[in-house]
Design a protein around this motif. Structure first.
Motif, mmCIF file in Angstrom:
data_model
loop_
_atom_site.group_PDB
_atom_site.id
_atom_site.type_symbol
_atom_site.label_atom_id
_atom_site.label_comp_id
_atom_site.label_asym_id
_atom_site.label_seq_id
_atom_site.Cartn_x
_atom_site.Cartn_y
_atom_site.Cartn_z
ATOM 1 N N VAL A 43 0.849 -1.188 0.000
ATOM 2 C CA VAL A 43 0.000 0.000 0.000
ATOM 3 C C VAL A 43 0.887 1.241 0.000
ATOM 4 O O VAL A 43 2.045 1.213 0.425
ATOM 5 N N TRP A 44 0.328 2.326 -0.492
ATOM 6 C CA TRP A 44 1.023 3.609 -0.601
ATOM 7 C C TRP A 44 0.831 4.405 0.682
ATOM 8 O O TRP A 44 -0.297 4.641 1.114
ATOM 9 N N ILE A 45 1.937 4.776 1.324
ATOM 10 C CA ILE A 45 1.895 5.599 2.531
ATOM 11 C C ILE A 45 2.319 7.009 2.130
ATOM 12 O O ILE A 45 3.503 7.273 1.896
ATOM 13 N N LYS A 46 1.349 7.891 1.998
ATOM 14 C CA LYS A 46 1.626 9.245 1.526
ATOM 15 C C LYS A 46 2.395 10.030 2.567
ATOM 16 O O LYS A 46 2.095 9.986 3.759
ATOM 17 N N GLY A 47 3.374 10.789 2.113
ATOM 18 C CA GLY A 47 4.210 11.546 3.021
ATOM 19 C C GLY A 47 4.060 13.051 2.888
ATOM 20 O O GLY A 47 3.117 13.549 2.260
ATOM 21 N N THR A 48 4.984 13.744 3.519
ATOM 22 C CA THR A 48 5.086 15.197 3.468
ATOM 23 C C THR A 48 6.544 15.542 3.248
ATOM 24 O O THR A 48 7.384 14.661 3.056
ATOM 25 N N GLU A 49 6.872 16.818 3.300
ATOM 26 C CA GLU A 49 8.275 17.207 3.170
ATOM 27 C C GLU A 49 9.105 16.607 4.306
ATOM 28 O O GLU A 49 10.268 16.260 4.126
ATOM 29 N N GLU A 50 8.502 16.499 5.498
ATOM 30 C CA GLU A 50 9.227 15.951 6.652
ATOM 31 C C GLU A 50 9.198 14.428 6.675
ATOM 32 O O GLU A 50 10.082 13.790 7.256
ATOM 33 N N HIS A 51 8.196 13.836 6.058
ATOM 34 C CA HIS A 51 8.022 12.380 6.069
ATOM 35 C C HIS A 51 7.862 11.887 4.637
ATOM 36 O O HIS A 51 6.761 11.901 4.093
ATOM 37 N N PRO A 52 8.957 11.460 4.007
ATOM 38 C CA PRO A 52 8.866 10.998 2.616
ATOM 39 C C PRO A 52 7.888 9.826 2.456
ATOM 40 O O PRO A 52 7.734 8.996 3.351
ATOM 41 N N SER A 53 7.233 9.784 1.316
ATOM 42 C CA SER A 53 6.302 8.700 1.013
ATOM 43 C C SER A 53 7.054 7.392 0.795
ATOM 44 O O SER A 53 8.243 7.385 0.461
ATOM 45 N N PHE A 54 6.345 6.280 0.984
ATOM 46 C CA PHE A 54 6.941 4.968 0.736
ATOM 47 C C PHE A 54 5.826 3.945 0.543
ATOM 48 O O PHE A 54 4.645 4.232 0.753
ATOM 49 N N LEU A 55 6.211 2.764 0.118
ATOM 50 C CA LEU A 55 5.295 1.634 0.009
ATOM 51 C C LEU A 55 5.503 0.717 1.202
ATOM 52 O O LEU A 55 6.624 0.550 1.677
ATOM 53 N N MET A 56 4.428 0.100 1.679
ATOM 54 C CA MET A 56 4.529 -0.800 2.830
ATOM 55 C C MET A 56 3.701 -2.058 2.570
ATOM 56 O O MET A 56 2.643 -1.998 1.932
ATOM 57 N N ASP A 57 4.204 -3.189 3.050
ATOM 58 C CA ASP A 57 3.436 -4.418 2.964
ATOM 59 C C ASP A 57 2.080 -4.227 3.645
ATOM 60 O O ASP A 57 2.013 -3.747 4.781
ATOM 61 N N ALA A 58 1.022 -4.634 2.977
ATOM 62 C CA ALA A 58 -0.310 -4.504 3.568
ATOM 63 C C ALA A 58 -0.470 -5.391 4.786
ATOM 64 O O ALA A 58 -1.189 -5.056 5.728
ATOM 65 N N THR A 59 0.223 -6.529 4.800
ATOM 66 C CA THR A 59 0.143 -7.465 5.921
ATOM 67 C C THR A 59 1.533 -7.771 6.445
ATOM 68 O O THR A 59 2.550 -7.479 5.800
ATOM 69 N N GLU A 60 1.561 -8.376 7.603
ATOM 70 C CA GLU A 60 2.813 -8.937 8.088
ATOM 71 C C GLU A 60 3.241 -10.055 7.141
ATOM 72 O O GLU A 60 2.407 -10.721 6.521
ATOM 73 N N VAL A 61 4.542 -10.248 6.983
ATOM 74 C CA VAL A 61 5.043 -11.312 6.118
ATOM 75 C C VAL A 61 4.522 -12.650 6.631
ATOM 76 O O VAL A 61 4.593 -12.951 7.826
ATOM 77 N N THR A 62 3.981 -13.444 5.735
ATOM 78 C CA THR A 62 3.339 -14.694 6.129
ATOM 79 C C THR A 62 4.320 -15.871 6.140
ATOM 80 O O THR A 62 5.417 -15.805 5.575
ATOM 81 N N THR A 63 3.885 -16.944 6.765
ATOM 82 C CA THR A 63 4.666 -18.181 6.752
ATOM 83 C C THR A 63 4.897 -18.654 5.320
ATOM 84 O O THR A 63 5.986 -19.108 4.962
ATOM 85 N N ALA A 64 3.872 -18.543 4.475
ATOM 86 C CA ALA A 64 3.997 -18.984 3.084
ATOM 87 C C ALA A 64 5.062 -18.182 2.350
ATOM 88 O O ALA A 64 5.864 -18.746 1.592
ATOM 89 N N ALA A 65 5.085 -16.870 2.569
ATOM 90 C CA ALA A 65 6.072 -16.024 1.896
ATOM 91 C C ALA A 65 7.479 -16.349 2.382
ATOM 92 O O ALA A 65 8.429 -16.417 1.588
ATOM 93 N N PHE A 66 7.635 -16.552 3.683
ATOM 94 C CA PHE A 66 8.958 -16.877 4.223
ATOM 95 C C PHE A 66 9.411 -18.250 3.742
ATOM 96 O O PHE A 66 10.587 -18.462 3.444
ATOM 97 N N ALA A 67 8.474 -19.181 3.608
ATOM 98 C CA ALA A 67 8.807 -20.514 3.112
ATOM 99 C C ALA A 67 9.319 -20.448 1.672
ATOM 100 O O ALA A 67 10.238 -21.187 1.298
ATOM 101 N N ALA A 68 8.737 -19.573 0.849
ATOM 102 C CA ALA A 68 9.198 -19.422 -0.534
ATOM 103 C C ALA A 68 10.637 -18.918 -0.566
ATOM 104 O O ALA A 68 11.451 -19.367 -1.386
ATOM 105 N N PHE A 69 10.942 -17.982 0.329
ATOM 106 C CA PHE A 69 12.307 -17.462 0.460
ATOM 107 C C PHE A 69 13.268 -18.585 0.848
ATOM 108 O O PHE A 69 14.344 -18.749 0.249
ATOM 109 N N VAL A 70 12.908 -19.380 1.835
ATOM 110 C CA VAL A 70 13.772 -20.470 2.299
ATOM 111 C C VAL A 70 13.955 -21.517 1.212
ATOM 112 O O VAL A 70 15.064 -22.023 0.980
ATOM 113 N N GLU A 71 12.878 -21.842 0.510
ATOM 114 C CA GLU A 71 12.958 -22.851 -0.548
ATOM 115 C C GLU A 71 13.907 -22.409 -1.655
ATOM 116 O O GLU A 71 14.673 -23.224 -2.185
ATOM 117 N N GLU A 72 13.875 -21.133 -1.990
ATOM 118 C CA GLU A 72 14.731 -20.657 -3.081
ATOM 119 C C GLU A 72 16.179 -20.488 -2.659
ATOM 120 O O GLU A 72 17.096 -20.729 -3.458
#
Length: 267
Positions: A43-72
């Motif tokens: 998701v898009w986290i809109k910022g200001t001059e003091e707080h630059p914008s960035f993208l953030m994972d909508a959810t906490e990293v899941t077991t499935a996502a971490f398993a894909a990392f480990v498998e690779e």
């Protein structure tokens, strides 16, 4: 630490994400405009001059996502190297070292395996950073995490506003009752919950308060412990109100624990 060898597709993914991050900065220079092509699951986290914008994972990293990392990559987590990790025991009412507790079996090998849709836990700061490098992302700083949780500075306590339980409905996963003696389970889950079990905050973030604590890239100067944010299913008003995002907690970088996970950002 095990070396992480990236496949051609992983390298291509990082290059594409890096190019997108560069485009995102250009948009911000033009007035923090929302990108038209946001990667899936972020998701898009809109910022200001003091707080630059960035993208953030909508959810906490899941077991499935971490398993894909480990498998690779063949990565081995710190808890797996140690041969044990910390688990909260509701019978003894204490944190105990449990042999072979790790991200695959967060409560130990005699308990159920972690579900794919659960936030991954029993991951150390090193583990989170290794996954982040593989994914082409970064851990948020405490300031960035707070900016996202507060809906770009709009709220001071909870991502959904001032009330802890608006309209009598629990908007997140934490302990209801006198911790650690009785959990009334008014939020519907006696322990960890699958991601997206509760409605998202206005900016699209799920579980930014409650479910599992989240690593940040910020450390406490005096002790070098890492700042973790967001609280967990073991937080309660009688013990730990970590789901109020103004609360801080610190933990050593090699901690695992069955209520500690992470989410990532792209700057």
């Amino acid at each position: 630490m095990n070396q992480v060898r990236l496949s051609f597709w992983s390298l291509l993914k990082i290059l594409v994400v890096g190019a997108f991050a560069g485009a995102m900065v250009s948009c911000e220079a033009e007035g923090a405009q929302r990108p038209t092509d946001i990667p899936e699951g972020m998701v898009w986290i809109k910022g200001t001059e003091e707080h630059p914008s960035f993208l953030m994972d909508a959810t906490e990293v899941t077991t499935a996502a971490f398993a894909a990392f480990v498998e690779e990559t063949g990565y081995v987590s710190e808890a797996e190297e140690f041969g044990w990790s910390g688990v909260f025991n509701k019978d003894s009412l204490a944190w105990l070292p449990i042999d072979s507790a790790n991200w695959r079996y967060p409560l130990g090998p005699d308990s159920l395996a972690a579900r794919p849709e659960h936030p991954v836990t029993q991951v150390s700061l090193r583990d989170a950073k290794a996954y982040a490098e593989w994914a082409g992302k970064s851990l948020p700083t405490e300031e960035e995490w707070m900016w996202a949780a507060s809906q770009s500075g709009r709220f001071t306590d909870f991502p959904w506003g001032k009330e802890m339980v608006p309209d009598g409905k629990y908007p997140g996963n934490w302990w209801q009752g006198p911790f650690p003696y009785e959990d009334n389970v008014l939020d519907g889950f006696p322990g960890i919950a699958p991601v997206k079990s509760y409605p998202p905050a206005e900016n699209g973030l799920y579980d930014i308060s409650g479910n599992v604590w989240e690593w940040t890239a910020t450390t406490k100067a005096q002790t070098k412990e890492s700042v973790i944010k967001g609280g967990s299913f073991l937080c309660s008003t009688s013990y730990c109100t970590g789901f109020n995002f103004r609360q801080n907690q610190y933990t050593p970088a090699d901690s695992g624990l069955n209520h500690l996970g992470f989410r990532l950002i792209i700057r």
